[in-house]
Each structure stands twice: as structure tokens, then as C-alpha cells.
Design a protein around this motif. Structure first.
Motif, short mmCIF file in Angstrom:
data_model
loop_
_atom_site.label_atom_id
_atom_site.label_comp_id
_atom_site.label_asym_id
_atom_site.label_seq_id
_atom_site.Cartn_x
_atom_site.Cartn_y
_atom_site.Cartn_z
N LEU A 119 18.25 54.87 26.73
CA LEU A 119 17.95 55.69 27.90
C LEU A 119 18.24 57.16 27.61
N PHE A 120 19.34 57.43 26.92
CA PHE A 120 19.72 58.80 26.58
C PHE A 120 18.64 59.49 25.74
N HIS A 121 18.12 58.80 24.74
CA HIS A 121 17.12 59.41 23.87
C HIS A 121 15.78 59.59 24.59
N ALA A 122 15.47 58.68 25.52
CA ALA A 122 14.27 58.87 26.34
C ALA A 122 14.42 60.09 27.23
N LEU A 123 15.61 60.26 27.77
CA LEU A 123 15.87 61.42 28.62
C LEU A 123 15.77 62.72 27.82
N ALA A 124 16.19 62.69 26.57
CA ALA A 124 16.06 63.87 25.71
C ALA A 124 14.59 64.24 25.52
N ASP A 125 13.73 63.24 25.34
CA ASP A 125 12.29 63.50 25.19
C ASP A 125 11.70 64.13 26.45
N ILE A 126 12.09 63.61 27.60
CA ILE A 126 11.57 64.12 28.88
C ILE A 126 12.08 65.54 29.12
N THR A 127 13.35 65.75 28.81
CA THR A 127 13.95 67.08 28.98
C THR A 127 13.25 68.10 28.10
N ARG A 128 12.87 67.69 26.90
CA ARG A 128 12.20 68.59 25.96
C ARG A 128 10.90 69.13 26.56
N GLU A 129 10.18 68.31 27.32
CA GLU A 129 8.93 68.74 27.94
C GLU A 129 9.19 69.68 29.11
N ILE A 130 10.19 69.36 29.92
CA ILE A 130 10.44 70.17 31.12
C ILE A 130 11.04 71.52 30.77
N THR A 131 11.88 71.55 29.74
CA THR A 131 12.56 72.80 29.41
C THR A 131 11.61 73.87 28.86
N LEU A 132 10.38 73.48 28.55
CA LEU A 132 9.37 74.46 28.15
C LEU A 132 9.07 75.44 29.28
N HIS A 133 9.41 75.06 30.51
CA HIS A 133 9.03 75.86 31.68
C HIS A 133 10.14 76.79 32.17
N GLY A 179 25.39 56.07 38.14
CA GLY A 179 26.58 55.29 38.45
C GLY A 179 27.23 54.65 37.24
N GLN A 180 26.51 54.60 36.11
CA GLN A 180 27.06 54.05 34.88
C GLN A 180 27.49 55.14 33.91
N ALA A 181 26.72 56.22 33.86
CA ALA A 181 27.00 57.33 32.96
C ALA A 181 26.52 58.62 33.62
N LEU A 182 27.08 59.73 33.17
CA LEU A 182 26.69 61.04 33.68
C LEU A 182 26.07 61.82 32.52
N PHE A 183 24.83 62.30 32.73
CA PHE A 183 24.10 63.07 31.73
C PHE A 183 24.11 64.55 32.14
N ALA A 184 24.36 65.43 31.19
CA ALA A 184 24.44 66.87 31.48
C ALA A 184 23.65 67.63 30.43
N HIS A 185 22.73 68.48 30.90
CA HIS A 185 21.94 69.29 29.97
C HIS A 185 22.15 70.77 30.27
N CYS A 186 22.26 71.56 29.20
CA CYS A 186 22.52 73.00 29.33
C CYS A 186 21.38 73.81 28.73
N SER A 206 12.83 46.91 33.26
CA SER A 206 14.24 47.04 33.63
C SER A 206 14.86 48.16 32.84
N GLN A 207 16.09 48.51 33.20
CA GLN A 207 16.78 49.60 32.52
C GLN A 207 17.12 49.21 31.08
N PRO A 208 16.86 50.10 30.14
CA PRO A 208 17.23 49.84 28.74
C PRO A 208 18.72 50.10 28.53
N PRO A 209 19.25 49.78 27.35
CA PRO A 209 20.63 50.17 27.03
C PRO A 209 20.81 51.68 27.17
N LEU A 210 22.04 52.10 27.46
CA LEU A 210 22.28 53.51 27.75
C LEU A 210 21.92 54.43 26.58
N ASN A 211 22.14 53.99 25.34
CA ASN A 211 21.79 54.88 24.21
C ASN A 211 20.28 55.08 24.13
#
Length: 276
Positions: free
Chosen positions: A155-169, A179-186, A148-153
Motif C-alpha cells: 500500500l505504501f509503494h502504491a501511495l508513493a506512485d499516486i503521490t508522484r502524479e499529484i505532486t506535479l501540480h 487506523g492502521q498506519a499514518l502516512f506523511a508526505h512533505c 481488498s486492502q493489500p499489505p501495508l508495505n
């Protein structure tokens, strides 16, 4: 490059004002004419409107601008194609289900040599690396939190880990929402503004339109707007730092971290501001 627009609010709010200026960039004040889309959340589900016509000419865009749908979370995108032809299936935002909720994603950038393995649950419908990145995020989150979905904080840190891998490209500016929170990466360009009581007036850069927010809001309202470039010329917008990942909830900035951008990608970003 493509452009992104997001809105996160304390109470259901319409995005008519911001969308009017934003849509003008799809062929009137700018050249992002290869597709348009906007998604409005209503709790777990959302209304998604996409069109492979430009936002300046699309009847869908005109309908949405004139139909003040109220939502606490909105993501919109105007496309300048590089990878993938101008087809409906390549228009952002993209939508998938995870943990019994709709998730919405839109991307501005160009991911080079990005060829992740996708196991089957999440597969792209179109030809863009943007949708491929979204499927990768969904797959990684599902794998990390299978029950199930973890707490938002968390989830946020997991998303940071995933973003770190993708941004290499490459360039990876994105908006993501459940629908609960909006995440924005620059990676290169994103700005935000938080409007709250006492509200004032604002004038659009891309259209001769002014609104007095004090006349249409209450003390309970608070709205965070995120955009590739500022939408108004008489307000103070905050520019994201390169690599910054933010989480907005109820119109407030709640979490912030920096996802390091490799120097090789940083140099490439300076010369390449395309979007898929």
C-alpha cells in the motif's frame, strides 16, 4: 499556510498537550483562522470534529482540548484558505470509506491546474483542491486493489506512485491514515519526533505549558508526532526532506521513500506556501 498535526502511537494516547499548542496557531500565535478539524481513530472507525470557526475561538476545539480522547492515530488541521470559501464542507480533515475502513486526510499546499477525472464513487463535497486530491487517492487505490486492502508495505509503494502524479501540480504536504498506519508526505515543511521510554519533559512553543511525560506513561508507550512546525522548544525534532514520504506504525517510523519533486514545482514551492 495551513498547518498539520498527526499522532501515531503504540498504545491509545491522548493528544491534549500537543493540541493545546497547535490550536493556538489558529488565531492566537499565528493566523490560520479559516477552520479547524481533528479526527481520532478507534480501530476501523473514527470520531471526526470540524468547525469553520478558528481553533482559537471554536467551542468544538475547546471541547476536544478538554476531552482527553485516547487514540492510536490522530490527524488535526488548521486552515488558511486560498481555494474554496470558509465553509464547513471545506474544513479538513476529510473522511471517506475504503475496504471497510474509514480513511482520514488533511493537506497543506496549493495544487495548480489540478483537474483529475473522478469516476463517481469518490466525489468532493466542498470546493478545495485538497478534498479533490483525497478523492483522487481513494479512487486510485480502489482501482489498483479492487478486492481488498493489500499489505501495508505494498500500500505504501502504491501511495508513493499516486503521490508522484499529484505532486506535479504543486505543494502537497499531507497526512493520511486508515487506523492502521499514518502516512506523511512533505513538499515543503514537515517535522516529526518519536517519544519513547525513558520519557522526559516538554514545553510548548505556543503556550506556557510543560508536561513531564514520565509521570503519565509506561515502558510500553511510544508516540510519533508529526507537525508542520515543531510544537516544543526543548526537544529535538527531525525535519522531513523535500519529497519524503514516511509511514508510521505503533509509534515507529517503518517505511521511507523519496517522491521526486519536479524542479518547476520546487521553485514555485519556494515562493508559494499557501494552503487550501
Amino acid at each position: 499556510m495551513c498547518q498539520l498535526l498527526g499522532m501515531n502511537c503504540a498504545t491509545p494516547t491522548d493528544i491534549t498537550f500537543s493540541l493545546t499548542g497547535f490550536a493556538a496557531r489558529g488565531g492566537v500565535t499565528d493566523h490560520h483562522a479559516d477552520g479547524f478539524g481533528v479526527a481520532f481513530f478507534e480501530e476501523k472507525a473514527c470520531r471526526l470534529f470540524i468547525d469553520n470557526a478558528s481553533s482559537a475561538t471554536s467551542p468544538v476545539a475547546e471541547l476536544v482540548k478538554r476531552y482527553p480522547i485516547k487514540s492510536k492515530n490522530v490527524i488535526s488541521h488548521i486552515r488558511k484558505a486560498t481555494q474554496g470559501p470558509v465553509l464547513l464542507e471545506n474544513c479538513h480533515p476529510f473522511m471517506r470509506e475504503l475496504w471497510g475502513r474509514h480513511w482520514i486526510f488533511a493537506h497543506n499546499g496549493d495544487l495548480k491546474t489540478f483537474q483529475p477525472f473522478l469516476g463517481g464513487v469518490y466525489q468532493p463535497v466542498g470546493d478545495t483542491d485538497s478534498e479533490l486530491a483525497f478523492c483522487t487517492i481513494m479512487q486510485a487505490l480502489r482501482k489498483r486493489f479492487p478486492g481488498s486492502q493489500p499489505p501495508l508495505n505494498e500500500l505504501f509503494h502504491a501511495l508513493a506512485d499516486i503521490t508522484r502524479e499529484i505532486t506535479l501540480h504543486g505543494v502537497f504536504n499531507y497526512l493520511l491514515c486508515n487506523g492502521q498506519a499514518l502516512f506523511a508526505h512533505c513538499s515543503t515543511n514537515l517535522y516529526y519526533i518519536v517519544r519513547e521510554w525513558p520519557f522526559s519533559t516538554a514545553h510548548l512553543i505556543d503556550a506556557d505549558m510543560t508536561i513531564d511525560f514520565a509521570q503519565v506513561t509506561t515502558e510500553d508507550d511510544r508516540v510519533a508526532v508529526i507537525a508542520t512546525a515543531p510544537l516544543t522548544d526543548d526537544e529535538v525534532w527531525t525535519r522531513f526532506e523535500p519529497g519524503e514520504l514516511l509511514m508510521f506504525r505503533d509509534g515507529k517510523l517503518e517505511l521511507r521513500t523519496i517522491v521526486p519533486i519536479p524542479e518547476s514545482v520546487r521553485l514555485a514551492n519556494a515562493a508559494n506556501t499557501a494552503c487550501t
